[in-house]
Design a protein around this motif. Structure first.
Motif, mmCIF file in Angstrom:
data_model
loop_
_atom_site.group_PDB
_atom_site.id
_atom_site.type_symbol
_atom_site.label_atom_id
_atom_site.label_comp_id
_atom_site.label_asym_id
_atom_site.label_seq_id
_atom_site.Cartn_x
_atom_site.Cartn_y
_atom_site.Cartn_z
ATOM 1 N N ARG A 113 34.401 43.812 -17.561
ATOM 2 C CA ARG A 113 33.046 43.804 -17.026
ATOM 3 C C ARG A 113 32.079 44.464 -18.004
ATOM 4 N NH1 ARG A 113 35.560 46.500 -12.469
ATOM 5 N NH2 ARG A 113 36.306 44.976 -10.969
ATOM 6 N N ALA A 114 30.868 43.915 -18.054
ATOM 7 C CA ALA A 114 29.802 44.511 -18.877
ATOM 8 C C ALA A 114 28.477 43.884 -18.455
ATOM 9 C CB ALA A 114 30.064 44.239 -20.358
ATOM 10 N N PRO A 115 27.368 44.569 -18.705
ATOM 11 C CA PRO A 115 26.076 43.993 -18.301
ATOM 12 C C PRO A 115 25.693 42.736 -19.081
ATOM 13 C CG PRO A 115 25.823 46.309 -18.990
ATOM 14 C CD PRO A 115 27.252 45.954 -19.198
ATOM 15 N N TYR A 116 26.171 42.611 -20.319
ATOM 16 C CA TYR A 116 25.750 41.471 -21.133
ATOM 17 C C TYR A 116 26.966 40.667 -21.608
ATOM 18 C CZ TYR A 116 21.589 44.343 -21.260
ATOM 19 O OH TYR A 116 20.512 45.096 -20.890
ATOM 20 N N CYS A 117 26.731 39.365 -21.750
ATOM 21 C CA CYS A 117 27.810 38.493 -22.229
ATOM 22 C C CYS A 117 27.222 37.530 -23.266
ATOM 23 C CB CYS A 117 28.394 37.715 -21.048
ATOM 24 S SG CYS A 117 29.623 36.498 -21.532
ATOM 25 N N VAL A 118 27.928 37.373 -24.373
ATOM 26 C CA VAL A 118 27.440 36.462 -25.420
ATOM 27 C C VAL A 118 28.513 35.423 -25.726
ATOM 28 C CG1 VAL A 118 26.495 36.260 -27.745
ATOM 29 C CG2 VAL A 118 26.093 38.347 -26.430
ATOM 30 N N MET A 119 28.114 34.172 -25.658
ATOM 31 C CA MET A 119 29.024 33.080 -25.982
ATOM 32 C C MET A 119 28.905 32.763 -27.476
ATOM 33 S SD MET A 119 30.646 32.425 -23.352
ATOM 34 C CE MET A 119 30.557 32.923 -21.627
ATOM 35 N N ALA A 120 29.896 33.223 -28.238
ATOM 36 C CA ALA A 120 29.954 32.920 -29.673
ATOM 37 C C ALA A 120 31.094 31.923 -29.843
ATOM 38 C CB ALA A 120 30.209 34.193 -30.470
ATOM 39 N N THR A 121 31.066 30.901 -28.985
ATOM 40 C CA THR A 121 32.226 30.029 -28.814
ATOM 41 C C THR A 121 32.245 28.828 -29.760
ATOM 42 O OG1 THR A 121 30.968 29.168 -26.941
ATOM 43 C CG2 THR A 121 32.783 30.614 -26.425
ATOM 44 N N THR A 149 19.457 31.018 -24.501
ATOM 45 C CA THR A 149 19.660 31.475 -23.124
ATOM 46 C C THR A 149 19.529 30.282 -22.175
ATOM 47 O OG1 THR A 149 17.319 31.936 -22.964
ATOM 48 C CG2 THR A 149 18.709 33.797 -23.501
ATOM 49 N N ILE A 150 20.023 30.440 -20.976
ATOM 50 C CA ILE A 150 19.918 29.373 -19.975
ATOM 51 C C ILE A 150 19.224 29.967 -18.746
ATOM 52 C CG2 ILE A 150 21.200 27.637 -18.639
ATOM 53 C CD1 ILE A 150 23.628 28.269 -20.509
ATOM 54 N N ALA A 151 18.155 29.320 -18.287
ATOM 55 C CA ALA A 151 17.432 29.840 -17.117
ATOM 56 C C ALA A 151 18.380 29.909 -15.925
ATOM 57 C CB ALA A 151 16.242 28.932 -16.802
ATOM 58 N N GLY A 152 18.307 30.989 -15.185
ATOM 59 C CA GLY A 152 19.180 31.151 -14.015
ATOM 60 C C GLY A 152 20.449 31.933 -14.335
ATOM 61 N N PHE A 153 20.655 32.247 -15.614
ATOM 62 C CA PHE A 153 21.871 32.986 -16.007
ATOM 63 C C PHE A 153 21.452 34.245 -16.778
ATOM 64 C CE2 PHE A 153 22.949 28.674 -15.193
ATOM 65 C CZ PHE A 153 24.144 28.757 -14.488
ATOM 66 N N ASN A 169 21.152 37.778 -18.662
ATOM 67 C CA ASN A 169 21.985 38.578 -19.575
ATOM 68 C C ASN A 169 23.100 37.777 -20.237
ATOM 69 O OD1 ASN A 169 20.316 40.504 -18.615
ATOM 70 N ND2 ASN A 169 21.900 41.950 -17.978
ATOM 71 N N LEU A 170 22.897 36.471 -20.287
ATOM 72 C CA LEU A 170 23.876 35.606 -20.972
ATOM 73 C C LEU A 170 23.182 34.978 -22.185
ATOM 74 C CD1 LEU A 170 26.677 34.067 -20.885
ATOM 75 C CD2 LEU A 170 25.426 32.225 -19.750
ATOM 76 N N PHE A 171 23.820 35.089 -23.337
ATOM 77 C CA PHE A 171 23.262 34.495 -24.554
ATOM 78 C C PHE A 171 24.265 33.502 -25.141
ATOM 79 C CE2 PHE A 171 21.411 38.704 -24.130
ATOM 80 C CZ PHE A 171 20.067 38.481 -24.375
ATOM 81 N N THR A 172 23.718 32.475 -25.796
ATOM 82 C CA THR A 172 24.580 31.540 -26.522
ATOM 83 C C THR A 172 24.154 31.558 -27.987
ATOM 84 O OG1 THR A 172 23.030 29.760 -25.952
ATOM 85 C CG2 THR A 172 24.997 29.952 -24.591
#
Ligand code: FAD
Length: 583
Positions: free
Chosen positions: A180-188, A464-468, A470-473
């Motif tokens: 768990r963490a406040p932020y998530c980054v997709m470096a996928t 970023t995606i609206a509605g998500f 603290n999520l970055f791509t």
């Protein structure tokens, strides 16, 4: 380490799921059931581990992007952990070990710029880096900055759920762990979900088969074997000349002919290297003022139609002799916007193919006619067309007579059977969205990314995606990533994200989310820009058409790195326009 038999883990199962209600438990149960795990709010089973370490950021992916992000976050004093499905770092350059795999951006450009010493000290042996050389470089960077200790290898993230109440992302791994963490980054990655077409009979094939994007770590020997290779995109075109040198016979199954230019690779001239390195910082800066993120090519001023036939030919000949795709596309200023101009360049390359390939029927099949040049990934090769002059190479046109099935000892098309000992799938990737849609990503009481992207990906700036919240791509759809020198684009995105997190922290804010209006306006802009070019005329992976059932939407931003970077800088300078930030 993948073997032929274990390579069937290919391609995301694009499963649509309904609104995530009521909250976390249903969402996670759905995912967890598949992975034999339990939700965090239920008592964990013995085999499960809830990692209660306080992380600030969870990063998915241990390629070029994930590594640089780890480095930047550490510099900000944020605690982060990266998850990587592979057993080591490198991403693209870890997985794609096929013979001939090589970068088509020059070595001195395709490298990190964030550490001056690093870029001065590293020596690239060739003009274009080979896969082993690039992987060596990435490993060197990993060790030099001690990044390995914060990466969990052999760990695939299967789901991610955000709780607005707790301002927390919860990620489930395929090893039964929950982070768990406040932020998530997709470096996928954009090209990290290899795609193998579902030909009937593959499970009965008696020989070995491989996907170029999941190549075994041990050497694959084709000596004395009859090999069939399916696909003539970039990976096919790079590997065909190498496999042809080993195989007793190579059958190349081509559905669509693609444009390829000579790379003119060779040892890197030490004088060029020295000069380049002495100008490194100015060059890196200048690269941001170019459409493809690569400096050193003066922007063309003339249309291909503004010059005489003779002058046009001379320019194309000079670019052909120089090698490199940016240089060629920079012959004139309208090759990607004006079909008549583009036709002149396309015909020039077709003529080169006709001159190189001795059999006129084969040459005609290899000469691309289905799309304007440059609207699919423009490939660089070494001896690709020449390879068709070998006696042990047969081009099989499957545009009219499709592959029907894989038999126990070969490949059957609608009109013929080809006996082979090994099959190579050079069939590409579920590009740009595959890795993200492979995970169940959602927000409590909200839709999933799969729902939101049902008709094609949407994003604000590809970041970023609206509605998500603290999520970055990183280099997500809607950004110029795949249309640029990718390490430059990755660094720009990582810097944007790191600066943004720093901005939030310095103002005691914790949540950031793109507005729906900002996203809609960006998606429209991405489409408008694409529609003003020739790109949408090609059935390319940029459009998603290589994946059955995938929405046909042009995904990258083709307004150029220079325009894009300026837009991102303006967003920041104006106080993160298009985002809502909250305490
Ligand atoms: C054959 C090939 C040649 C290329 N040549 C060039 C070139 O010449 N120039 C250029 O600019 N770019 C090129 N690219 C693009 C290349 O992908 C980028 O340059 C760059 O390496 C991308 O780095 P990344 O970290 O963003 O993604 P990747 O390198 O794709 O790394 C993403 C990582 O995330 C991991 N991952 C994904 N999903 C999950 C999950 N759910 N859980 C855990 N881990 C996950 C993957 O295993 C992968 O290791 C090429 C790509 C390919 C495939």
């Amino acid at each position: 380490m993948p073997t032929a038999a274990s390579q069937r883990v290919i391609g995301p199962k694009i499963r649509r799921i309904a609104v995530h209600k009521p909250l976390f438990i249903i969402f996670c149960r759905d995912t967890l059931k598949r992975h034999n795990m339990k939700a965090t709010s239920l008592p964990p089973r013995k085999s499960q581990t809830v990692i209660d370490q306080d992380f600030d950021v969870l990063i998915v992916g241990g390629g070029v992007a994930g590594l640089y992000l780890l480095y930047r976050l550490r510099g900000l004093g944020l605690s982060a952990v990266a998850f990587e499905a592979g057993s080591s770092v490198g991403g693209t350059w870890y997985w794609n070990r096929y013979p001939g795999c090589r970068c088509d951006v020059e070595s001195l450009e395709y490298s990190y710029s964030f550490a001056t010493d690093l870029q001065q000290e590293w020596n690239w042996p060739e003009r274009y880096g080979t896969q082993p050389e690039i992987l060596k470089y990435i490993n060197h960077v990993t060790e030099r900055f001690s990044l390995r200790r914060d990466i969990r290898f052999n760990t695939r993230i299967t789901s991610a759920l955000f709780s607005r109440r707790k301002v927390l992302w919860t990620l489930c791994t395929d090893r039964g762990e929950i982070f768990r963490a406040p932020y998530c980054v997709m470096a996928t990655g954009n090209l990290s979900t290899p795609q193998t077409p579902e030909f009937p009979g593959l499970d009965r094939f008696k020989g070995d088969w491989f996907h170029t994007g999941l190549w075994p770590h041990d050497e694959v020997k084709f000596s004395g074997k009859r090999v069939g290779i399916i696909g003539t995109g970039s990976s096919g075109i790079q590997s065909i000349p190498h496999i042809a040198q080993q195989a007793s016979h190579l059958y190349v199954f081509q559905r669509t002919a693609n444009f390829s230019l000579p790379a003119r690779n060779g040892p890197l001239d030490p004088e060029i290297e020295q000069r380049h390195k002495s100008e490194y910082s100015a060059r890196r800066k200048a690269a941001f003022n170019t459409p493809f993120g690569i400096a050193g090519y003066p922007p063309p001023e003339k249309s291909a139609l503004d010059v005489s036939n003779k002058e046009r030919l001379q320019i194309y000949e000079q670019k052909w002799a120089e090698g490199g795709q940016i240089s060629f596309l920079y012959s004139f200023n309208d090759l990607l916007t004006n079909k008549a101009s583009n036709d002149t360049a396309a015909e020039f390359v077709r003529q080169k193919i006709r001159k190189t390939v001795k059999d006129p029927i084969v040459a005609e099949l290899l000469a691309p006619k289905s799309h304007p040049i440059g609207t699919k990934r423009l490939i660089l090769d070494t001896n690709y067309y020449e390879t068709y002059n070998r006696n042990n190479v047969t081009l099989v046109d499957v545009s009219n007579h499709a592959i029907e099935e894989i038999t126990p000892n070969g490949i059957r098309t609608e009109d013929c059977h080809f006996t082979v000992d090994s099959i190579v799938f050079a069939t590409g990737f579920d590009a740009m969205t595959g890795a993200i849609l492979d995970m169940d990503i959602g927000v409590e009481d909200g839709p999933s990314v799969r729902d939101v992207w049902e008709h094609g990906p949407t994003s604000y700036l590809g970041l970023t995606i609206a509605g998500f919240p603290n999520l970055f791509t990183i280099t997500g759809p809607g950004s110029p990533g795949v249309k640029s020198q990718m390490i430059l684009s990755i660094e720009q995105h990582v810097d944007f994200i790191a600066d943004c997190l720093q901005h939030l922290r310095s103002r005691d804010l914790v949540q950031i989310e793109a507005t729906v209006e900002a996203e809609e306006s960006w998606v429209k802009h991405v489409k408008d820009v694409a529609d003003s070019t020739l790109y949408p005329l090609a059935n390319s992976w940029y459009m998603g058409v290589n994946i059955p059932g995938k929405p046909k939407v042009f995904m990258p931003y083709v307004g150029g790195v220079h325009t894009y970077k300026q837009k991102c800088d303006d967003v920041v300078a104006n106080g993160y326009t298009g985002f809502i930030m909250s305490p």
